[in-house]
Motif scaffolding. Structure first.
Motif, mmCIF file in Angstrom:
data_model
loop_
_atom_site.group_PDB
_atom_site.id
_atom_site.type_symbol
_atom_site.label_atom_id
_atom_site.label_comp_id
_atom_site.label_asym_id
_atom_site.label_seq_id
_atom_site.Cartn_x
_atom_site.Cartn_y
_atom_site.Cartn_z
ATOM 1 N N ALA A 196 -45.991 3.894 32.061
ATOM 2 C CA ALA A 196 -44.546 3.770 31.602
ATOM 3 C C ALA A 196 -43.722 3.717 32.690
ATOM 4 O O ALA A 196 -42.549 2.922 32.498
ATOM 5 C CB ALA A 196 -44.312 5.274 30.789
ATOM 6 N N GLY A 197 -43.890 4.305 33.935
ATOM 7 C CA GLY A 197 -42.840 4.316 34.932
ATOM 8 C C GLY A 197 -43.089 2.752 35.593
ATOM 9 O O GLY A 197 -41.904 2.413 36.129
ATOM 10 N N LEU A 198 -44.156 2.190 35.631
ATOM 11 C CA LEU A 198 -44.233 0.985 36.062
ATOM 12 C C LEU A 198 -43.516 -0.040 35.224
ATOM 13 O O LEU A 198 -42.813 -0.857 35.415
ATOM 14 C CB LEU A 198 -45.716 0.367 36.267
ATOM 15 N N ALA A 199 -43.406 0.072 33.957
ATOM 16 C CA ALA A 199 -42.832 -0.545 32.885
ATOM 17 C C ALA A 199 -41.495 -0.558 32.876
ATOM 18 O O ALA A 199 -40.686 -1.391 32.723
ATOM 19 C CB ALA A 199 -43.422 -0.414 31.536
ATOM 20 N N ALA A 200 -41.051 0.714 33.288
ATOM 21 C CA ALA A 200 -39.367 1.079 33.062
ATOM 22 C C ALA A 200 -38.844 0.140 34.343
ATOM 23 O O ALA A 200 -37.655 0.143 34.397
ATOM 24 C CB ALA A 200 -39.393 2.437 33.196
ATOM 25 N N THR A 201 -39.597 -0.081 35.451
ATOM 26 C CA THR A 201 -38.988 -0.586 36.579
ATOM 27 C C THR A 201 -38.461 -2.095 36.352
ATOM 28 O O THR A 201 -37.722 -2.568 36.991
ATOM 29 C CB THR A 201 -39.918 -0.899 37.704
ATOM 30 N N PHE A 202 -38.897 -2.474 35.215
ATOM 31 C CA PHE A 202 -38.453 -3.974 34.748
ATOM 32 C C PHE A 202 -36.601 -3.760 34.252
ATOM 33 O O PHE A 202 -36.163 -4.856 34.079
ATOM 34 C CB PHE A 202 -39.308 -4.458 33.517
ATOM 35 N N VAL A 203 -36.085 -2.664 34.240
ATOM 36 C CA VAL A 203 -34.979 -2.488 34.099
ATOM 37 C C VAL A 203 -33.955 -3.093 35.208
ATOM 38 O O VAL A 203 -33.080 -3.646 34.893
ATOM 39 C CB VAL A 203 -34.505 -1.011 34.098
ATOM 40 N N GLY A 204 -34.925 -3.036 36.490
ATOM 41 C CA GLY A 204 -34.276 -3.916 37.727
ATOM 42 C C GLY A 204 -34.847 -5.242 37.660
ATOM 43 O O GLY A 204 -36.066 -5.551 37.503
ATOM 44 N N ASN A 205 -33.736 -6.130 37.379
ATOM 45 C CA ASN A 205 -34.314 -7.644 37.037
ATOM 46 C C ASN A 205 -33.170 -8.472 37.613
ATOM 47 O O ASN A 205 -31.982 -7.912 38.101
ATOM 48 C CB ASN A 205 -34.379 -8.177 35.815
ATOM 49 N N PRO A 206 -33.233 -9.651 38.042
ATOM 50 C CA PRO A 206 -31.964 -10.713 38.523
ATOM 51 C C PRO A 206 -30.848 -10.543 37.786
ATOM 52 O O PRO A 206 -29.720 -10.876 38.542
ATOM 53 C CB PRO A 206 -32.876 -12.033 38.499
ATOM 54 N N ILE A 207 -31.071 -10.011 36.656
ATOM 55 C CA ILE A 207 -29.523 -10.084 36.018
ATOM 56 C C ILE A 207 -28.864 -8.722 36.386
ATOM 57 O O ILE A 207 -27.652 -8.598 36.456
ATOM 58 C CB ILE A 207 -29.890 -9.817 34.260
ATOM 59 N N THR A 208 -29.650 -7.603 36.439
ATOM 60 C CA THR A 208 -29.118 -6.242 36.718
ATOM 61 C C THR A 208 -28.991 -6.028 38.156
ATOM 62 O O THR A 208 -28.034 -5.043 38.500
ATOM 63 C CB THR A 208 -29.857 -5.196 35.668
ATOM 64 N N PHE A 209 -29.708 -6.505 38.898
ATOM 65 C CA PHE A 209 -29.835 -5.900 40.129
ATOM 66 C C PHE A 209 -28.271 -6.288 40.916
ATOM 67 O O PHE A 209 -27.850 -5.508 41.842
ATOM 68 C CB PHE A 209 -30.648 -6.698 41.091
ATOM 69 N N PRO A 210 -27.580 -7.313 40.787
ATOM 70 C CA PRO A 210 -26.431 -7.222 41.460
ATOM 71 C C PRO A 210 -25.255 -6.392 40.983
ATOM 72 O O PRO A 210 -24.649 -5.693 41.779
ATOM 73 C CB PRO A 210 -25.651 -8.757 40.847
ATOM 74 N N PHE A 211 -25.399 -5.646 39.717
ATOM 75 C CA PHE A 211 -24.463 -4.673 39.270
ATOM 76 C C PHE A 211 -24.937 -3.220 39.977
ATOM 77 O O PHE A 211 -24.241 -2.514 40.593
ATOM 78 C CB PHE A 211 -24.513 -4.579 37.809
ATOM 79 N N ILE A 212 -26.304 -3.336 39.741
ATOM 80 C CA ILE A 212 -26.686 -1.928 40.509
ATOM 81 C C ILE A 212 -26.486 -1.891 41.970
ATOM 82 O O ILE A 212 -26.021 -0.904 42.680
ATOM 83 C CB ILE A 212 -28.407 -1.830 40.168
ATOM 84 N N GLY A 213 -26.749 -2.805 42.685
ATOM 85 C CA GLY A 213 -26.396 -3.004 44.156
ATOM 86 C C GLY A 213 -24.999 -2.856 44.455
ATOM 87 O O GLY A 213 -24.663 -2.149 45.268
ATOM 88 N N PHE A 214 -24.144 -3.493 43.687
ATOM 89 C CA PHE A 214 -22.750 -3.255 43.868
ATOM 90 C C PHE A 214 -22.229 -1.766 43.549
ATOM 91 O O PHE A 214 -21.709 -0.961 44.474
ATOM 92 C CB PHE A 214 -21.924 -4.070 42.883
ATOM 93 N N LEU A 215 -22.677 -1.117 42.462
ATOM 94 C CA LEU A 215 -22.439 0.309 42.285
ATOM 95 C C LEU A 215 -22.915 0.972 43.407
ATOM 96 O O LEU A 215 -22.237 2.065 44.030
ATOM 97 C CB LEU A 215 -23.078 0.623 40.850
ATOM 98 N N CYS A 216 -24.239 1.214 43.691
ATOM 99 C CA CYS A 216 -24.888 2.023 44.892
ATOM 100 C C CYS A 216 -24.212 1.740 46.197
ATOM 101 O O CYS A 216 -24.084 2.715 46.767
ATOM 102 C CB CYS A 216 -26.522 1.609 44.687
ATOM 103 N N MET A 217 -24.027 0.667 46.604
ATOM 104 C CA MET A 217 -23.178 0.401 47.718
ATOM 105 C C MET A 217 -22.073 0.915 47.924
ATOM 106 O O MET A 217 -21.525 1.455 48.977
ATOM 107 C CB MET A 217 -23.429 -1.128 48.210
ATOM 108 N N LYS A 218 -21.164 0.737 46.987
ATOM 109 C CA LYS A 218 -19.658 1.020 46.919
ATOM 110 C C LYS A 218 -19.653 2.585 46.773
ATOM 111 O O LYS A 218 -18.913 3.252 47.431
ATOM 112 C CB LYS A 218 -19.159 0.581 45.413
#
Length: 200
Positions: free
Chosen positions: A53-75
């Motif tokens: 289940a943990g491995l499957a949930a990593t698909f939350v991070g994908n080319p669509i969501t990573f830019p938003f996740i990266g921007f939020l985390c870095m800011k």
């Protein structure tokens, strides 16, 4: 859809499955690109969650969501560290990760081959990108991980209970048919003594 199907049918408790999903979501908020599977695996083992289940949930991070996740985390990371966040410079942070991995590989190879190496670019990446990303990903990772747990645990539990009820009803129906067949006997006739009484 396939991963969702597989997660729902995992032979494990809803609590362990939800814990696995939670740490998988948390792993996507770490700057360990290319190693989110490994991070999710380690976290799932630590918290006693379902590893698949943990491995499957990593698909939350994908080319669509990573830019938003990266921007939020870095800011958020720069804000917590009290450093300046340059929005224009960080728009290509994915390329920064690729360049950092390349520099790391070349410098490690140079250590063994006797070539020249320079860690300046890698250290600059660490302080300006990696460390703020790591610090800034803690709070949103925890928030969305906990949110994923409380959203998925009751859903998985309800699905498992419904599936158990369906299996139990099918089993009861099979037992009922078997009981009717044993009473009727072969060919649907009664016992031999009863047939004799009917002829008399």
């Amino acid at each position: 859809m396939y991963m969702q199907y597989r997660v729902r049918r995992l032979p494990d408790s809803s609590d362990r499955i939800a814990r696995g999903i939670a740490v998988g979501v948390m792993a996507t908020f770490t700057p360990f690109y290319g190693m989110h599977f490994l991070v999710a695996f380690i976290l799932a083992r630590i918290v006693g969650g379902n590893v698949f289940a943990g491995l499957a949930a990593t698909f939350v991070g994908n080319p669509i969501t990573f830019p938003f996740i990266g921007f939020l985390c870095m800011k958020l990371g720069h804000l917590l560290m009290g450093t300046k966040f340059d929005k224009e410079a960080q728009r290509t942070f994915m390329h920064s990760f690729v360049d950092a991995w390349h520099d790391l590989k070349e410098n490690i190879w140079a250590l063994f081959s006797g070539g020249t190496y320079d860690w300046h670019g890698f250290l600059e990446f660490y302080h300006e990108v990696f460390l703020p990303y790591l610090v800034g990903g803690i709070l949103p990772g925890l928030f969305f991980g906990v949110l994923a747990y409380f959203c998925t645990e009751p859903l998985v539990r309800a699905y498992q209970n419904r599936r158990r009820m369906i299996i139990r009803s099918k089993f009861d129906a099979i037992k009922a048919r078997a009981a009717i067949g044993s009473v009727a006997g072969p060919g649907g006739l009664g016992r031999r003594g009863d047939r004799g009484k009917e002829q008399v």
